[in-house]
Design a protein around this motif. Structure first.
Motif, PDB file in Angstrom:
ATOM      1  N   GLU A   1      70.225  67.872  42.322  1.00 43.20           N
ATOM      2  CA  GLU A   1      69.229  68.902  42.043  1.00 43.20           C
ATOM      3  C   GLU A   1      69.166  69.257  40.560  1.00 43.20           C
ATOM      4  O   GLU A   1      68.173  69.823  40.099  1.00 43.20           O
ATOM      5  CB  GLU A   1      69.532  70.166  42.851  1.00 43.20           C
TER       6      GLU A   1
ATOM      7  N   THR B   1      52.688  61.338  32.832  1.00 41.78           N
ATOM      8  CA  THR B   1      53.352  61.674  34.094  1.00 41.78           C
ATOM      9  C   THR B   1      52.303  61.661  35.199  1.00 41.78           C
ATOM     10  O   THR B   1      51.098  61.649  34.938  1.00 41.78           O
ATOM     11  CB  THR B   1      54.018  63.055  34.035  1.00 41.78           C
TER      12      THR B   1
ATOM     13  N   ASP C   1      75.754  64.608  39.542  1.00 37.95           N
ATOM     14  CA  ASP C   1      75.251  63.993  38.319  1.00 37.95           C
ATOM     15  C   ASP C   1      76.215  62.942  37.783  1.00 37.95           C
ATOM     16  O   ASP C   1      77.436  63.070  37.892  1.00 37.95           O
ATOM     17  CB  ASP C   1      74.983  65.060  37.253  1.00 37.95           C
TER      18      ASP C   1
ATOM     19  N   THR D   1      61.473  62.322  33.531  1.00 34.43           N
ATOM     20  CA  THR D   1      62.225  62.268  34.777  1.00 34.43           C
ATOM     21  C   THR D   1      61.392  61.615  35.864  1.00 34.43           C
ATOM     22  O   THR D   1      60.177  61.838  35.943  1.00 34.43           O
ATOM     23  CB  THR D   1      62.615  63.689  35.225  1.00 34.43           C
ATOM     24  N   THR D   2      62.049  60.811  36.691  1.00 36.08           N
ATOM     25  CA  THR D   2      61.417  60.323  37.906  1.00 36.08           C
ATOM     26  C   THR D   2      62.276  60.718  39.100  1.00 36.08           C
ATOM     27  O   THR D   2      63.506  60.721  39.014  1.00 36.08           O
ATOM     28  CB  THR D   2      61.225  58.792  37.870  1.00 36.08           C
ATOM     29  N   HIS D   3      61.629  61.096  40.190  1.00 33.08           N
ATOM     30  CA  HIS D   3      62.345  61.494  41.389  1.00 33.08           C
ATOM     31  C   HIS D   3      62.645  60.278  42.260  1.00 33.08           C
ATOM     32  O   HIS D   3      61.892  59.295  42.273  1.00 33.08           O
ATOM     33  CB  HIS D   3      61.528  62.515  42.181  1.00 33.08           C
ATOM     34  N   LEU D   4      63.744  60.351  42.995  1.00 34.29           N
ATOM     35  CA  LEU D   4      64.186  59.264  43.851  1.00 34.29           C
ATOM     36  C   LEU D   4      63.831  59.551  45.305  1.00 34.29           C
ATOM     37  O   LEU D   4      63.668  60.713  45.687  1.00 34.29           O
ATOM     38  CB  LEU D   4      65.700  59.076  43.713  1.00 34.29           C
TER      39      LEU D   4
ATOM     40  N   TRP E   1      56.318  58.563  36.452  1.00 35.55           N
ATOM     41  CA  TRP E   1      57.146  59.606  35.872  1.00 35.55           C
ATOM     42  C   TRP E   1      56.662  60.940  36.412  1.00 35.55           C
ATOM     43  O   TRP E   1      55.455  61.197  36.464  1.00 35.55           O
ATOM     44  CB  TRP E   1      57.056  59.588  34.345  1.00 35.55           C
ATOM     45  N   ASP E   2      57.582  61.809  36.800  1.00 37.19           N
ATOM     46  CA  ASP E   2      57.217  63.072  37.440  1.00 37.19           C
ATOM     47  C   ASP E   2      57.215  64.268  36.500  1.00 37.19           C
ATOM     48  O   ASP E   2      56.532  65.256  36.761  1.00 37.19           O
ATOM     49  CB  ASP E   2      58.183  63.360  38.599  1.00 37.19           C
TER      50      ASP E   2
ATOM     51  N   GLU F   1      68.993  62.444  43.404  1.00 40.62           N
ATOM     52  CA  GLU F   1      67.624  62.912  43.613  1.00 40.62           C
ATOM     53  C   GLU F   1      66.681  62.618  42.447  1.00 40.62           C
ATOM     54  O   GLU F   1      65.464  62.589  42.637  1.00 40.62           O
ATOM     55  CB  GLU F   1      67.629  64.410  43.900  1.00 40.62           C
ATOM     56  N   GLN F   2      67.208  62.410  41.232  1.00 42.38           N
ATOM     57  CA  GLN F   2      66.326  62.184  40.097  1.00 42.38           C
ATOM     58  C   GLN F   2      67.087  61.482  38.976  1.00 42.38           C
ATOM     59  O   GLN F   2      68.311  61.526  38.909  1.00 42.38           O
ATOM     60  CB  GLN F   2      65.752  63.499  39.583  1.00 42.38           C
TER      61      GLN F   2
ATOM     62  N   CYS G   1      66.888  61.075  34.701  1.00 41.62           N
ATOM     63  CA  CYS G   1      66.328  61.516  33.427  1.00 41.62           C
ATOM     64  C   CYS G   1      66.572  60.451  32.373  1.00 41.62           C
ATOM     65  O   CYS G   1      67.710  60.040  32.146  1.00 41.62           O
ATOM     66  CB  CYS G   1      66.963  62.832  32.979  1.00 41.62           C
TER      67      CYS G   1
END
Length: 258
Positions: free
Chosen positions: A162, A73, A168, A119-122, A83-84, A249-250, A252
């Motif tokens: 979030e 990450t 989702d 997870t990666t953030h958008l 990857w966050d 926002e993310q 997974c």
């Protein structure tokens, strides 16, 4: 009850994870291509009408790690982007046990915990996404939830706001070897569909989602690669995806396994 619940070697080879600009343009005109099409080389496509193009959020072929080590990450963790966050008790690994190209893949063992994911953030205000990847349940293993009274439930990709109950979308949800859907804990959009999926065989799948700006302004499209070519399984337009004010926002990878 089946006790072997080791699952999911996924070379989720992110051929692309794009967030897309809101404007739409005419088709581009290509005047030339230069460079060598080979791993690590640069290819330049010349022409006009390209617009600003998509924001390439992440591309990963999982070749930056070593066999058996945790998925990286932070900065430099993917070939493009990063990857966050990583979570798990066994923790997702780089693995050479199953691979679709190259030498390594992402592998997760969900036999003892339901969140074995990265997870990666958008980018902020993301409503449009295109994503494509390979996935596999290896021979000799089973879908998450096999043998559980509550049944099979594997969220292959989980697109979120979030969290798990905010903006989702599960893409796709596996409820069996021949039962697939796009669904949500928080959004109105749900779609059952067919997928040519078999345990022990790699599957390449892609989706495009436009969350829209309100009721009936969104769209969702889903494709799979078959032995005869690309097949579109979902082509929904003028549907409600995001509620007013909602954003993605993310994302997974290997979002949930019962």
């Amino acid at each position: 009850m089946q006790k072997n619940k080791r699952i999911f070697a996924a070379a989720v080879v992110f051929a692309s994870l794009f967030s897309l600009a809101e404007n739409s343009l005419a088709a581009p005109a290509i005047s030339g291509v230069s460079g060598t099409v080979s791993n690590g080389n640069t290819v330049t496509i010349s022409g006009s009408g390209f617009g600003t193009g998509p924001n390439i959020v992440l591309f990963d072929d999982f070749e930056k790690g070593t066999n058996g080590s945790n998925i990286k990450t932070g900065a430099g963790s993917a070939q493009v982007g990063k990857w966050d966050f990583i979570e798990g008790t066994r923790v997702p690994k780089y693995s050479n046990a199953n691979k679709v190209s190259g030498t390594l893949a992402f592998r997760a063992d969900m036999s003892s915990y339901w969140r074995e994911l990265v997870t990666t953030h958008l980018p902020s205000s993301t409503k449009k996404i295109f994503m494509s990847w390979w996935t596999l349940i290896p021979s000799g293993t089973v879908l998450p939830g096999t043998g559980d009274p509550a049944g099979i439930n594997w969220k292959n990709i989980w697109l979120q706001g979030e969290g798990t109950t905010d903006d989702d979308l599960v893409i796709p949800g596996f409820l069996g070897a021949d039962s697939f859907l796009v669904t949500s804990n928080s959004l109105p959009y749900t779609r059952w569909f067919s997928l040519d999926f078999n345990i022990g065989q790699w599957k390449r799948i892609s989706y495009y989602v436009n969350g829209g700006s309100g009721s009936n302004s969104g769209s969702f499209k889903f494709w799979e690669l078959t032995s005869s070519g690309i097949s579109q399984r979902i082509n929904d337009n003028n549907v409600t995806i995001l509620e007013s004010g909602g954003v993605f926002e993310q994302i997974c990878l290997n979002g949930y396994g019962r």
